[in-house]
Motif scaffolding. Structure first.
Motif, PDB file in Angstrom:
ATOM      1  N   LYS A  17     -11.179  12.573  -5.311  1.00  0.00           N
ATOM      2  CA  LYS A  17     -11.906  13.145  -6.449  1.00  0.00           C
ATOM      3  C   LYS A  17     -13.078  12.233  -6.833  1.00  0.00           C
ATOM      4  O   LYS A  17     -14.174  12.710  -7.138  1.00  0.00           O
ATOM      5  CB  LYS A  17     -10.943  13.299  -7.635  1.00  0.00           C
ATOM      6  N   VAL A  18     -12.832  10.932  -6.826  1.00  0.00           N
ATOM      7  CA  VAL A  18     -13.895   9.980  -7.170  1.00  0.00           C
ATOM      8  C   VAL A  18     -15.074  10.151  -6.199  1.00  0.00           C
ATOM      9  O   VAL A  18     -16.240  10.231  -6.610  1.00  0.00           O
ATOM     10  CB  VAL A  18     -13.368   8.521  -7.121  1.00  0.00           C
ATOM     11  N   LEU A  19     -14.763  10.244  -4.922  1.00  0.00           N
ATOM     12  CA  LEU A  19     -15.830  10.359  -3.923  1.00  0.00           C
ATOM     13  C   LEU A  19     -16.555  11.701  -4.037  1.00  0.00           C
ATOM     14  O   LEU A  19     -17.774  11.778  -3.838  1.00  0.00           O
ATOM     15  CB  LEU A  19     -15.261  10.168  -2.517  1.00  0.00           C
ATOM     16  N   GLU A  20     -15.819  12.722  -4.405  1.00  0.00           N
ATOM     17  CA  GLU A  20     -16.448  14.045  -4.593  1.00  0.00           C
ATOM     18  C   GLU A  20     -17.477  13.967  -5.733  1.00  0.00           C
ATOM     19  O   GLU A  20     -18.593  14.492  -5.623  1.00  0.00           O
ATOM     20  CB  GLU A  20     -15.334  15.039  -4.928  1.00  0.00           C
ATOM     21  N   ILE A  21     -17.104  13.292  -6.812  1.00  0.00           N
ATOM     22  CA  ILE A  21     -18.028  13.149  -7.956  1.00  0.00           C
ATOM     23  C   ILE A  21     -19.224  12.292  -7.547  1.00  0.00           C
ATOM     24  O   ILE A  21     -20.374  12.600  -7.899  1.00  0.00           O
ATOM     25  CB  ILE A  21     -17.272  12.542  -9.165  1.00  0.00           C
ATOM     26  N   CYS A  22     -18.966  11.230  -6.795  1.00  0.00           N
ATOM     27  CA  CYS A  22     -20.067  10.369  -6.337  1.00  0.00           C
ATOM     28  C   CYS A  22     -21.030  11.174  -5.448  1.00  0.00           C
ATOM     29  O   CYS A  22     -22.253  11.049  -5.583  1.00  0.00           O
ATOM     30  CB  CYS A  22     -19.519   9.162  -5.569  1.00  0.00           C
ATOM     31  N   ASP A  23     -20.485  11.964  -4.561  1.00  0.00           N
ATOM     32  CA  ASP A  23     -21.332  12.780  -3.672  1.00  0.00           C
ATOM     33  C   ASP A  23     -22.247  13.682  -4.490  1.00  0.00           C
ATOM     34  O   ASP A  23     -23.402  13.904  -4.146  1.00  0.00           O
ATOM     35  CB  ASP A  23     -20.466  13.654  -2.753  1.00  0.00           C
ATOM     36  N   LYS A  24     -21.700  14.192  -5.568  1.00  0.00           N
ATOM     37  CA  LYS A  24     -22.460  15.155  -6.364  1.00  0.00           C
ATOM     38  C   LYS A  24     -23.516  14.496  -7.254  1.00  0.00           C
ATOM     39  O   LYS A  24     -24.605  15.037  -7.440  1.00  0.00           O
ATOM     40  CB  LYS A  24     -21.478  15.960  -7.223  1.00  0.00           C
ATOM     41  N   TYR A  25     -23.202  13.331  -7.809  1.00  0.00           N
ATOM     42  CA  TYR A  25     -24.086  12.785  -8.846  1.00  0.00           C
ATOM     43  C   TYR A  25     -24.924  11.574  -8.431  1.00  0.00           C
ATOM     44  O   TYR A  25     -25.797  11.147  -9.190  1.00  0.00           O
ATOM     45  CB  TYR A  25     -23.278  12.450 -10.105  1.00  0.00           C
ATOM     46  N   LEU A  26     -24.660  11.012  -7.270  1.00  0.00           N
ATOM     47  CA  LEU A  26     -25.476   9.860  -6.862  1.00  0.00           C
ATOM     48  C   LEU A  26     -26.745  10.334  -6.160  1.00  0.00           C
ATOM     49  O   LEU A  26     -26.671  11.151  -5.230  1.00  0.00           O
ATOM     50  CB  LEU A  26     -24.680   8.934  -5.933  1.00  0.00           C
ATOM     51  N   LYS A  27     -27.869   9.815  -6.625  1.00  0.00           N
ATOM     52  CA  LYS A  27     -29.148  10.191  -6.003  1.00  0.00           C
ATOM     53  C   LYS A  27     -29.470   9.143  -4.941  1.00  0.00           C
ATOM     54  O   LYS A  27     -29.511   7.946  -5.253  1.00  0.00           O
ATOM     55  CB  LYS A  27     -30.260  10.208  -7.050  1.00  0.00           C
ATOM     56  N   PRO A  28     -29.714   9.575  -3.706  1.00  0.00           N
ATOM     57  CA  PRO A  28     -29.988   8.601  -2.636  1.00  0.00           C
ATOM     58  C   PRO A  28     -31.130   7.660  -2.999  1.00  0.00           C
ATOM     59  O   PRO A  28     -32.140   8.079  -3.568  1.00  0.00           O
ATOM     60  CB  PRO A  28     -30.366   9.485  -1.451  1.00  0.00           C
ATOM     61  N   SER A  29     -30.936   6.391  -2.715  1.00  0.00           N
ATOM     62  CA  SER A  29     -31.958   5.385  -3.011  1.00  0.00           C
ATOM     63  C   SER A  29     -32.444   4.755  -1.710  1.00  0.00           C
ATOM     64  O   SER A  29     -31.620   4.401  -0.868  1.00  0.00           O
ATOM     65  CB  SER A  29     -31.358   4.240  -3.819  1.00  0.00           C
ATOM     66  N   ALA A  30     -33.757   4.591  -1.610  1.00  0.00           N
ATOM     67  CA  ALA A  30     -34.278   3.860  -0.446  1.00  0.00           C
ATOM     68  C   ALA A  30     -34.251   2.374  -0.796  1.00  0.00           C
ATOM     69  O   ALA A  30     -34.599   1.981  -1.909  1.00  0.00           O
ATOM     70  CB  ALA A  30     -35.702   4.300  -0.164  1.00  0.00           C
ATOM     71  N   ASP A  31     -33.792   1.563   0.149  1.00  0.00           N
ATOM     72  CA  ASP A  31     -33.755   0.115  -0.074  1.00  0.00           C
ATOM     73  C   ASP A  31     -35.193  -0.403  -0.149  1.00  0.00           C
ATOM     74  O   ASP A  31     -35.964  -0.241   0.789  1.00  0.00           O
ATOM     75  CB  ASP A  31     -32.996  -0.563   1.073  1.00  0.00           C
ATOM     76  N   LYS A  32     -35.556  -1.008  -1.288  1.00  0.00           N
ATOM     77  CA  LYS A  32     -36.945  -1.442  -1.483  1.00  0.00           C
ATOM     78  C   LYS A  32     -37.185  -2.887  -1.061  1.00  0.00           C
ATOM     79  O   LYS A  32     -38.256  -3.428  -1.289  1.00  0.00           O
ATOM     80  CB  LYS A  32     -37.337  -1.286  -2.953  1.00  0.00           C
ATOM     81  N   GLY A  33     -36.186  -3.505  -0.487  1.00  0.00           N
ATOM     82  CA  GLY A  33     -36.361  -4.894  -0.034  1.00  0.00           C
ATOM     83  C   GLY A  33     -36.562  -5.847  -1.189  1.00  0.00           C
ATOM     84  O   GLY A  33     -37.467  -6.691  -1.175  1.00  0.00           O
ATOM     85  N   LEU A  34     -35.704  -5.714  -2.212  1.00  0.00           N
ATOM     86  CA  LEU A  34     -35.809  -6.569  -3.397  1.00  0.00           C
ATOM     87  C   LEU A  34     -35.538  -8.035  -3.045  1.00  0.00           C
ATOM     88  O   LEU A  34     -34.603  -8.348  -2.316  1.00  0.00           O
ATOM     89  CB  LEU A  34     -34.784  -6.106  -4.450  1.00  0.00           C
ATOM     90  N   GLU A  35     -36.385  -8.889  -3.599  1.00  0.00           N
ATOM     91  CA  GLU A  35     -36.219 -10.315  -3.352  1.00  0.00           C
ATOM     92  C   GLU A  35     -36.330 -11.049  -4.688  1.00  0.00           C
ATOM     93  O   GLU A  35     -37.279 -10.827  -5.449  1.00  0.00           O
ATOM     94  CB  GLU A  35     -37.341 -10.777  -2.403  1.00  0.00           C
ATOM     95  N   THR A  36     -35.328 -11.864  -4.998  1.00  0.00           N
ATOM     96  CA  THR A  36     -35.419 -12.672  -6.225  1.00  0.00           C
ATOM     97  C   THR A  36     -35.520 -14.137  -5.818  1.00  0.00           C
ATOM     98  O   THR A  36     -34.930 -14.550  -4.814  1.00  0.00           O
ATOM     99  CB  THR A  36     -34.176 -12.490  -7.127  1.00  0.00           C
ATOM    100  N   VAL A  37     -36.255 -14.885  -6.596  1.00  0.00           N
ATOM    101  CA  VAL A  37     -36.374 -16.315  -6.283  1.00  0.00           C
ATOM    102  C   VAL A  37     -36.114 -17.142  -7.533  1.00  0.00           C
ATOM    103  O   VAL A  37     -36.224 -16.643  -8.655  1.00  0.00           O
ATOM    104  CB  VAL A  37     -37.773 -16.676  -5.725  1.00  0.00           C
ATOM    105  N   PHE A  38     -35.770 -18.398  -7.298  1.00  0.00           N
ATOM    106  CA  PHE A  38     -35.532 -19.317  -8.401  1.00  0.00           C
ATOM    107  C   PHE A  38     -36.433 -20.529  -8.226  1.00  0.00           C
ATOM    108  O   PHE A  38     -36.745 -20.911  -7.088  1.00  0.00           O
ATOM    109  CB  PHE A  38     -34.068 -19.766  -8.411  1.00  0.00           C
ATOM    110  N   PRO A  39     -36.835 -21.131  -9.331  1.00  0.00           N
ATOM    111  CA  PRO A  39     -37.644 -22.343  -9.213  1.00  0.00           C
ATOM    112  C   PRO A  39     -36.849 -23.410  -8.458  1.00  0.00           C
ATOM    113  O   PRO A  39     -35.605 -23.417  -8.515  1.00  0.00           O
ATOM    114  CB  PRO A  39     -37.860 -22.780 -10.666  1.00  0.00           C
TER     115      PRO A  39
END
Lengths: 425, 421
Positions: free
Chosen positions: A214-236
């Motif tokens: 049931k959880v996966l059925e709800i996820c299938d219905k409500y999750l909008k596909p996201s393209a990986d944007k190559g996020l990069e975080t850095v620290f000093p």
């Protein structure tokens, strides 16, 4: 969609991990006999992530301190109504929190989990920031900042971190300051949201009285596909050494409190799990009332039963610290340094080591007895780059030599900081 | 789940809850006695010592060592108040033996250890062991001193002291500093003997499987204990002050605290709880939506009903310059309820929240223990489902009546120091 079953060979507990086609990692633990359900969706975005860029950006963006926490507050409002109003119709208890390296939204319920999960997935994917609703939040968060400023436990902890870290944003308060949040506007919030609230950077964890299908059925219905944007975080760049070995502040408190901590080498993934096991065992030994040092300090009334040790770690930071109430914190520091030296020189009694390991094992099993703890475990382990049951395996492989080696390498007096909150005269 | 309660002796109840989903066992012994400044601190010290040593494990170090050998089994004590009663407890929890790596009988060892702590304390010649007493005394004194460290908790505690002045409930659940300072190992041991003799005792054992050995151990051990239990009146409405009293203190703090105490002569505890939910306990309550969200005055502004004392509190953290504005809005929202302005969403949402909360009783051993012990204190053992059913019968009219019954009693203010020009 890739699905795998993760099992603990030691306890028989298991959960399901799914890499969803939307990009989201999903952990599900069906817990028979329990009534409640706990669900969290989290992003790897906390107060330390103030410098970042996506692959398409030409340069790094630097944002004001406290913005991850501010964003957490604002995501609770959508265009039509507040999220609390939606949960009022289902009876779920909902909340959110921002830590140094993650932001999580959660609900707890015993009925209507399908509807509650739908609300959770929808609102975290639907930001609504305006000048008006951002301005309105300034006063509320301003009061939250002032409230935490008056919390001596918070102050003694941050004073210790400021004594340890030269540049790493771990030393900055999660909610920022009244001045720093004044620089936040709707555009900046959207910039952060678009970067960090990408499903590839997030994880859903749900445990309790649920059906995985049931959880996966709800996820299938409500999750909008996201393209990986190559996020990069850095620290000093952070030097290995500390800023100052002592920080003291006077506040209106009834009893003086202290934190005495060691700045340690940060690590990631499986290595971090080993470091955490070794550091936690060292901290447990050093605060064990059954051992002579602690017994002596209790008898001399230098400490009381609040004395405890903790391991605190995340992206590019790692500390082991000891906390408690004491009018003589320098004596505690001296005793700890001497005891570490003694253990490194003389070794740890096998009997004591096995007791401490048994205690740690007991704590882990207890965690699997609780719906909320299981949901949090699955989420935290994923964010740490490990599996939910890996810590039990690492603990069982831990040796005395590992702990002594860790103490020798990392619990160095020249990297220690004593932070004290003293009573006002 | 299987629930069984039996009487082991004069005013000694033993409840077993069997729930096979748990990986742990939990045991709690509660002592219910009259709250009094004369005895609260020594009672706290007595139960505290029981959790730090025994005649077999004669030091905190020895007892801790044994507990850690048993996979970090927990043993602790607590002291709190409910109405005019002091509630002291000795609690333990441990892993079910099926998780013992080396095949130890953890439950059996904990039964003997607990028995030793409770029935054979670390005492000689009418006094507790001095070292154990000293550790417990320092802990209690430090706990009392550290009240001020948590500003919100301190403000609520001060508000209760003012609201209940002259009543037993004026005292904290663990006693005063003066009483703790003057206590001796002899005093604490006398308090232990008195609790064993006169307190109402309720014991709870939560286990994943049928196990009568704990009930037998308590039955046998209490069999040789002299008992002369005293009745304790938990519920007692606090009288309304003739005039609203305001008490303020100044500290070097960033945020001020305001706690408003009300009194009620209503015994409609279900309506008072529903009132509190609609007024200030939930994130869609009137105080949250108006004082926080609409006016941005506070980060928190909440209410809670103390039915055992016929009192009701609202507390918030606020700027000094906004205290009067916050107080006015808090009263205005109460007036809204008095006028019957309660929406369907507020009624239904509050009921849904209660329904979800009561259904979660039983998901942890401590929630079972908390539920059934609260029922015992309230004089009626009911199921969580029956508890919820009673809330469904609360009408708007009953909530309005409950709101009208609230009369302002006292106000506590924690103020920051004003900068003088």
């Amino acid at each position: 969609m890739k699905k795998e079953i993760l099992t603990s060979s030691r306890t028989g507990d298991s959960c399901i991990h799914v890499k969803h086609s939307s990009g989201l990692d999903i952990y599900i633990c069906e817990m028979n006999g329990f009534s409640s359900i706990e669900a969290l969706i989290g992003t790897k975005y906390g107060s330390v992530n103030n410098i970042f860029k996506n692959a398409a950006d030409s340069d790094y963006t630097t944002v004001p301190e406290g913005i991850a926490h501010f964003l957490e507050h604002k995501l609770f409002e959508n265009e039509d109504c507040g999220v609390f109003e939606l949960y009022a119709k289902t009876g779920a208890s909902c909340n959110a929190f921002t830590s140094f390296d993650k932001t999580c939204y959660l609900f707890s319920c015993s009925k209507n989990y399908e509807e509650n999960l739908k609300i959770l997935l929808e609102f975290v994917q639907k930001p609504y920031f305006t000048k008006e609703n951002v301005d309105k939040e300034m006063g509320i968060i301003g009061q939250e900042i002032k409230m935490t400023n008056d919390n001596p436990e918070w102050r003694v902890f941050f004073n210790m971190l400021r004594g340890m870290y030269h540049a790493h944003p771990i030393k900055i308060d999660i909610a920022g300051t009244v001045e720093s949040i004044a620089q936040i506007d709707a555009d900046l919030l959207y910039k952060c949201y678009d970067s960090f609230y990408n499903l590839n950077n997030m994880v859903l964890s749900i445990a309790g009285n649920i059906s995985a299908d049931k959880v996966l059925e709800i996820c299938d219905k409500y999750l909008k596909p996201s393209a990986d944007k190559g996020l990069e975080t850095v620290f000093p760049e952070e030097p290995a050494g500390i800023v100052t070995s002592e920080v003291a502040e006077k506040l209106p408190v009834g009893s003086s409190i202290f934190h005495f901590g060691y700045k340690c080498t940060p690590s990631e993934g499986a290595q971090r799990l080993k470091d955490v096991a070794a550091a936690s065992t060292a901290a447990a030994l050093l605060t064990d009332p059954a051992l002579p040092m602690c017994e002596r300090l209790l008898k001399e009334e230098t400490i009381n039963s609040t004395f405890d040790g903790e391991v605190f770690y995340g992206s590019d930071y790692f500390t082991v610290f000891f906390a408690g109430e004491s009018d003589r914190p320098h004596e505690v520091k001296k005793a700890l340094i001497a005891e570490i030296d003694r253990l490194i020189t003389e070794g740890i009694r096998e009997k004591d080591f096995q007791r401490i390991k048994k205690t740690a094992y007991g704590v882990m099993i207890r965690g699997l007895n609780n719906v909320e703890a299981v949901a949090n475990l699955m989420l935290s382990a994923h964010m740490d780059g490990t599996g939910p049951y890996d810590a039990i395996e690492v603990l069982s492989d831990l040796t005395c030599a590992d702990v002594i080696d860790y103490m020798r390498r990392e619990l160095r007096p020249d990297r220690s900081v004593l932070s004290v909150i003293e009573k006002e005269a | 789940m299987i629930y069984k309660r039996s009487e082991l002796g004069d005013n000694i109840g033993f409840t077993t809850i069997i729930d096979e989903k748990f990986k742990t066992c939990s045991l709690a012994v509660f002592f219910l006695t009259e709250l009094s400044d004369d005895t609260a601190a020594v009672n706290t010290l007595a139960t505290s010592i029981l959790s730090t040593s025994s005649s077999r494990y004669r030091s905190y170090a020895a007892l801790t060592e044994k507990l850690s050998e048993l996979y970090g089994a927990g043993l602790g004590s607590a002291a709190r108040k409910k109405g005019n009663a002091q509630i002291l407890s000795l609690k333990a929890s441990w892993l079910d033996s099926r998780y013992a790596i080396d095949g130890e009988d953890i439950g059996g060892e904990m039964r003997e250890l607990f028995k030793d702590c409770l029935f054979s304390p670390n005492a000689e010649n009418g006094a507790f062991d001095e070292d154990s007493f000293a550790i417990a005394k320092k802990d209690l004194l430090d706990r009392i001193d550290s009240e001020l460290n948590q500003k919100r908790g301190y403000a609520l505690s001060q508000a209760a002291k003012i609201a209940y002045r002259g009543e037993p409930a004026e005292c904290t659940g663990y006693g005063s500093k003066e009483a703790a300072l003057s206590a001796t190992p002899e005093d604490a041991f006398r308090a232990y003997c008195e609790l064993m003799k006169t307190a109402q005792i309720e014991i709870y054992y939560v286990t994943p499987r049928e196990d009568d050995s704990f009930a037998e151990m308590f039955r046998s051990s209490f069999g040789s204990t002299e008992r002369c239990p005293k009745a304790v009146k938990v519920r007692d409405h606090s009288p309304l002050k003739p005039e609203v009293e305001t008490f303020s203190e100044e500290f070097d703090v960033s945020q001020c605290k305001a706690v408003m105490a009300f009194k009620t002569d209503s015994d409609d505890i279900y309506a008072l709880k529903m009132l509190s939910l609609i007024y200030g306990e939930l994130p869609f309550s009137k105080l949250f939506l108006n004082v926080r969200e609409k006016m941005s005055l506070c980060y928190y502004c909440t209410s809670h009903s103390v039915s055992a004392k016929g009192s009701f509190f609202v507390d918030c953290g606020v700027e000094r310059s906004n205290i009067e504005k916050a107080k006015a809005e808090i009263m205005a929202q109460l007036e809204e309820i008095k006028q019957g302005n309660i929406t369907d969403m507020e009624m239904e949402g509050s009921l849904m929240a209660l329904d979800n909360a009561v259904l979660q009783v039983g998901d942890t051993p401590s929630s079972y223990i908390g539920w059934y012990f609260d029922c015992f204190c309230d004089g009626e053992t009911i199921t969580p489902e029956e508890h919820f059913r009673r809330f469904t019968e609360v009408t708007r009219e009953r909530i309005v009546e409950a709101a009208k019954s609230l009369k302002p009693d006292s106000i506590y203010l924690m103020l920051n120091k004003e900068v003088k020009g």
